[in-house]
Motif scaffolding. Structure first.
Motif, short mmCIF file in Angstrom:
data_model
loop_
_atom_site.label_atom_id
_atom_site.label_comp_id
_atom_site.label_asym_id
_atom_site.label_seq_id
_atom_site.Cartn_x
_atom_site.Cartn_y
_atom_site.Cartn_z
N ARG A 1 10.34 4.83 -4.82
CA ARG A 1 9.52 4.98 -4.37
C ARG A 1 10.12 4.99 -2.74
N ILE A 2 9.87 6.18 -2.40
CA ILE A 2 10.40 6.65 -0.86
C ILE A 2 9.01 7.24 -0.32
N CYS A 3 8.83 6.29 0.94
CA CYS A 3 7.92 6.33 1.67
C CYS A 3 8.72 6.54 2.80
N VAL A 4 7.33 6.95 3.69
CA VAL A 4 7.65 7.06 5.38
C VAL A 4 6.92 6.75 6.78
N ASP A 5 7.55 5.46 6.98
CA ASP A 5 6.55 4.63 8.52
C ASP A 5 5.99 5.64 9.08
N PHE A 6 4.68 6.27 8.79
CA PHE A 6 3.89 6.85 9.69
C PHE A 6 3.25 5.82 10.50
N THR A 7 3.58 4.54 10.63
CA THR A 7 2.52 3.44 11.93
C THR A 7 2.32 4.36 13.16
N ASP A 8 3.19 4.20 13.70
CA ASP A 8 3.16 4.99 14.95
C ASP A 8 2.47 6.12 15.45
N LEU A 9 2.69 7.20 13.95
CA LEU A 9 1.45 8.58 14.44
C LEU A 9 0.23 8.14 13.42
N ASN A 10 -0.43 7.54 12.79
CA ASN A 10 -1.40 7.19 12.83
C ASN A 10 -1.84 6.04 13.88
N LYS A 11 -1.38 5.94 14.84
CA LYS A 11 -2.15 5.13 15.89
C LYS A 11 -2.66 6.43 16.76
N ALA A 12 -2.00 7.88 16.79
CA ALA A 12 -2.23 8.27 17.46
C ALA A 12 -3.20 9.84 16.55
N CYS A 13 -3.88 9.04 15.64
CA CYS A 13 -4.96 9.85 15.17
C CYS A 13 -5.85 9.25 15.01
#
Length: 262
Positions: free
Chosen positions: A237-249
């Motif tokens: 399963r290929i995912c993306v680490d959007f941790t930093d982007l989520n913090k900005a939303c």
């Protein structure tokens, strides 16, 4: 008879029977109070810890202690009880601790609908053996037949491959992230992947490029690493680490979770 009264039902949760449960079709979360779980005798070792915060309509916030998955069994339906529904709603909003007059928890005499995890695979297109769906094996024979007949009649509705999903013209609908402009874009440092994971990522990227789901960009402001996890069937399963982007939303005050416990 058709009615507009609040709907209340008796359900079984785990090994207990819970009476007068208000059905709210607009709710995105299922809340269970900690003291309720204690009265039900639920083993909290199966709870997944969580540090998320839930905000109510009145602006107050409470931290969750975790999420837990419990089997639910539908029981008898009670309709048209405006007073009971209003009392139940007021108790939930005010976070009252004593709800003995509104709700009760007791051991069930029997379970009306034993829940099972077994699934049954069904071929819905005789000309294409790859078109297989799974339905609950615990469904009644008549309901299974109705579901299968409906799916076979609408087999062309489903996207069986990525090429079947043609997308929507941006002129019709488009979405964009609501990123806080005060946040500085973050470019994550590239993480190394093993040969097997790198191959899985490359294959997924090629597949999405061929389907037109993604496009190459140069010098992006945000960079996030792929996260590769192995599924139960052995595939990746290929995912993306959007941790930093989520913090900005902006935070979602009403996240959709199975159950949230305070």
């Amino acid at each position: 008879m058709p009615h507009n009264d609040p709907l209340l039902v008796d359900i079984g949760i785990g090994e207990c029977q819970v009476t007068k449960v208000l059905v709210d079709t607009g709710s995105l979360v299922n809340l269970i109070f900690r003291d309720t779980l204690d009265k039900m005798g639920i083993d909290l070792r199966g709870m997944k810890p969580s540090s998320r915060t839930l905000t109510g309509f009145n602006g107050s916030s409470e931290k969750m202690i975790g999420t837990i998955r419990l089997p639910v069994y539908a029981g008898d339906t009670i309709r048209g009880d405006q007073r009971a529904a209003r009392e139940l709603l007021i108790a939930a909003v005010k976070l009252q601790q004593s709800v003995s007059l509104i709700n009760s928890v007791a051991k069930p005499i029997h379970k009306k609908y034993p829940q099972k995890e077994e699934n049954r695979e069904v071929h819905i297109d005789e000309a294409d053996p790859t078109k297989v769906i799974r339905i609950g094996a615990f469904l009644f024979d008549e309901m299974q037949s109705q579901v299968i007949s409906f799916l076979k009649a609408n087999a062309s509705t489903f996207a069986w491959t990525t090429s079947d999903m043609k997308g929507i013209d941006p002129a019709v609908a488009s979405h964009e992230l609501n990123v806080d402009p005060t946040f500085k874009p973050i470019r994550q440092k590239r993480r190394k992947l093993g040969p097997e994971r790198s191959k899985a990522v490359n294959e997924e990227v090629d597949r999405l490029l061929d389907a037109g789901f993604i496009a190459e960009v140069r010098y992006p402001e945000w960079l996030a690493n792929p996260v590769v996890m192995k599924k139960k069937n052995g595939k990746w399963r290929i995912c993306v680490d959007f941790t930093d982007l989520n913090k900005a939303c902006p935070k979602d005050s009403y996240p959709s979770l199975t159950s949230i416990v305070w």
